[in-house]
Design a protein around this motif. Structure first.
Motif, PDB file in Angstrom:
ATOM      1  N   LEU A 198       1.097  -1.373   0.055  1.00 61.18           N
ATOM      2  CA  LEU A 198       0.043  -0.043  -0.045  1.00 61.18           C
ATOM      3  C   LEU A 198       0.851   1.197  -0.082  1.00 61.18           C
ATOM      4  O   LEU A 198       0.296   2.497  -0.155  1.00 61.18           O
ATOM      5  CB  LEU A 198      -0.848  -0.014   1.388  1.00 61.18           C
ATOM      6  N   GLY A 199       2.059   1.160   0.303  1.00 64.24           N
ATOM      7  CA  GLY A 199       3.112   2.375   0.395  1.00 64.24           C
ATOM      8  C   GLY A 199       2.505   3.322   1.506  1.00 64.24           C
ATOM      9  O   GLY A 199       2.974   4.502   1.492  1.00 64.24           O
ATOM     10  N   LYS A 200       2.060   2.618   2.553  1.00 61.89           N
ATOM     11  CA  LYS A 200       2.151   3.641   3.962  1.00 61.89           C
ATOM     12  C   LYS A 200       2.211   2.684   5.138  1.00 61.89           C
ATOM     13  O   LYS A 200       1.887   1.274   5.226  1.00 61.89           O
ATOM     14  CB  LYS A 200       0.515   4.021   3.577  1.00 61.89           C
ATOM     15  N   PRO A 201       2.353   3.495   6.188  1.00 62.78           N
ATOM     16  CA  PRO A 201       2.455   2.622   7.417  1.00 62.78           C
ATOM     17  C   PRO A 201       1.142   2.047   8.103  1.00 62.78           C
ATOM     18  O   PRO A 201       0.191   2.710   7.988  1.00 62.78           O
ATOM     19  CB  PRO A 201       3.116   3.648   8.364  1.00 62.78           C
ATOM     20  N   VAL A 202       0.959   0.998   8.173  1.00 63.37           N
ATOM     21  CA  VAL A 202      -0.053   0.272   9.043  1.00 63.37           C
ATOM     22  C   VAL A 202       0.075  -0.244  10.339  1.00 63.37           C
ATOM     23  O   VAL A 202      -0.887  -0.727  11.057  1.00 63.37           O
ATOM     24  CB  VAL A 202      -0.901  -1.003   8.127  1.00 63.37           C
ATOM     25  N   ARG A 203       1.406  -0.512  10.827  1.00 62.54           N
ATOM     26  CA  ARG A 203       2.016  -1.015  12.021  1.00 62.54           C
ATOM     27  C   ARG A 203       2.263  -0.033  13.048  1.00 62.54           C
ATOM     28  O   ARG A 203       3.011   1.014  12.511  1.00 62.54           O
ATOM     29  CB  ARG A 203       3.032  -2.114  11.849  1.00 62.54           C
ATOM     30  N   PRO A 204       1.794   0.159  14.171  1.00 60.38           N
ATOM     31  CA  PRO A 204       1.855   1.128  15.419  1.00 60.38           C
ATOM     32  C   PRO A 204       3.450   0.921  15.726  1.00 60.38           C
ATOM     33  O   PRO A 204       3.730  -0.316  15.803  1.00 60.38           O
ATOM     34  CB  PRO A 204       0.903   1.024  16.448  1.00 60.38           C
ATOM     35  N   THR A 205       3.975   2.094  16.264  1.00 59.16           N
ATOM     36  CA  THR A 205       5.454   2.021  16.714  1.00 59.16           C
ATOM     37  C   THR A 205       5.606   3.052  17.633  1.00 59.16           C
ATOM     38  O   THR A 205       4.923   4.054  17.547  1.00 59.16           O
ATOM     39  CB  THR A 205       6.438   2.310  15.505  1.00 59.16           C
ATOM     40  N   GLY A 206       6.604   2.860  18.536  1.00 58.43           N
ATOM     41  CA  GLY A 206       6.871   3.815  19.593  1.00 58.43           C
ATOM     42  C   GLY A 206       5.761   4.434  20.546  1.00 58.43           C
ATOM     43  O   GLY A 206       4.819   3.733  20.817  1.00 58.43           O
TER      44      GLY A 206
END
Length: 391
Positions: free
Chosen positions: A202-210
């Motif tokens: 998809l070319g975008k973040p889907v996983r939460p971080t930090g």
């Protein structure tokens, strides 16, 4: 938000009112135009897609002029939809911009973490972690078949027996990766399914971080809020059936700060969003006939064994063995029969009525059959079998 089981209801409504508002909110009463495909998927919090053809028919039941290629283009060309394991660990079509919300809420469902699960599949926690790490490292934006993932795990672990566990057709060892946001389905390669990393696909973040990692209970609560807009009158066990776990539901409702009210439905307790009370109270019973396909959202989440919505003695005709949910005929908001779509150019629609229908229902059924005929691009004759008595 109600906190006590015995809190008095704020309104009393009928099952006919509940059915009417649910059908309207799900766009079964008045269908939307074809350019609203994504809106329908978002509002339904996903469309069950264990059988892809039935997912397309679910959308066709809610969208005028929809064609099968519209769904496929959204999945594989425009990538505005994704196919993945979601509620109840079943396959769903999800709006691409909703994937992050599902990943955030996924930890509220305990998937592949219990000792009983590990024992059943004869795998240790360390072995499972190895499988997950290898699958995650293998996937990117290029579609990979299950066989390619098996080869990667075998090469990384030197354990053919461990790699072979990925062969499960139910995806037991792939669903946890979907929950973590590291895997969704890619386009089929011949007869083989493929998988991709959604962030690359998809070319975008889907996983939460930090520090921005959301509270899973709050994330689930936001999904529950959307569910209750479609299914006013649901209770906590019913919401739990939809999600696949009811143990965190009250925590989720509290974490999201949902403003809910207790309602009475002909003696049965349910929940509704406070903002829906006025519309629910004013809801008029639906009059009309609709053909809904197998695994349709409206039927999946009907309260169990409520005769006003579906004849109790016909429950097994609709909710069949192995979790199969039959296509149904809705007459005035109530499940009044089942139907089948035969394959082949000469195949038609065969209807099994549960009882005698009111006058005019058969004529209204013809319009629904014509809608499905346009979707499958072939003429459909309709045959209606006389009601069968139950012993």
């Amino acid at each position: 938000m109600p906190t006590k089981a015995k809190a008095p209801p704020e309104i009393t409504v009928s099952w006919a009112q509940i059915a009417s508002l649910r059908l309207a909110r799900q766009h079964v009463v008045d269908r939307l135009p074809a350019d609203r495909l994504l809106d329908v998927v978002r509002e339904h919090v996903g469309i069950q897609a264990q059988v892809m053809g039935l997912a397309e028919l679910q959308l066709n039941a809610r969208i005028d002029g929809l064609r099968p290629d519209d769904v496929r283009d959204a999945l594989w060309t425009h990538r505005t939809l994704v196919k993945t394991w979601a509620m109840r660990g079943t396959l769903h079509l999800i709006a691409s911009d909703d994937i992050a919300a599902f990943v955030a809420a996924a930890p509220t469902r305990r998937v592949a973490t219990t000792d009983a699960w590990l024992k059943y599949f004869e795998v240790t926690k360390d072995e499972l972690d190895t499988i997950f790490r290898t699958v995650d490292a293998t996937l990117d934006g290029r579609p990979r078949t299950r066989a390619e993932l098996i080869d990667a795990v075998r090469d990384a672990t030197k354990r053919p027996d461990l790699a072979a566990k990925l062969q499960s057709g139910w995806g037991a060892f792939l669903k946890p990766s979907a929950g973590r946001g590291t895997l969704v389905f890619g386009p089929d390669r011949g007869r083989n399914v493929t998988f991709v990393d959604p962030q690359d696909w998809l070319g975008k973040p889907v996983r939460p971080t930090g520090a921005d990692r959301p509270d899973p209970n709050e994330a689930l609560g936001r999904l529950v809020e959307r569910f209750l807009r479609l299914f006013p009158g649901a209770d906590v066990p019913g919401i739990g059936r939809w999600w696949g776990s009811r143990y965190t539901m009250r925590k989720a409702i509290h974490a999201a700060g949902l403003d809910l009210v207790n309602i009475d439905i002909e003696g049965t307790a349910g929940l509704a969003l406070r903002s829906d009370v006025k519309e629910l109270s004013a809801s008029k019973p639906f009059t009309g006939v609709r053909l809904l396909p197998g695994f349709d959202a409206y039927v999946n989440d009907l309260p169990r064994r409520v005769d006003a919505l579906m004849p109790v003695d016909r429950h097994a005709d609709v909710h069949r063995v192995a979790g199969w949910v039959s296509p149904v005929v809705i007459v005035d908001g109530r499940v009044a029969g089942t139907w089948e779509l035969a394959s082949g150019k000469r195949g038609g629609i065969s209807v099994q009525a549960f009882s005698r229908w009111r006058g005019g229902a058969r004529q209204q059924l013809a319009a629904e059959a014509n809608r499905i005929a346009a979707f499958v691009d072939r003429p459909l004759t309709v045959s209606i079998e006389a009601p069968k008595t139950r012993d």
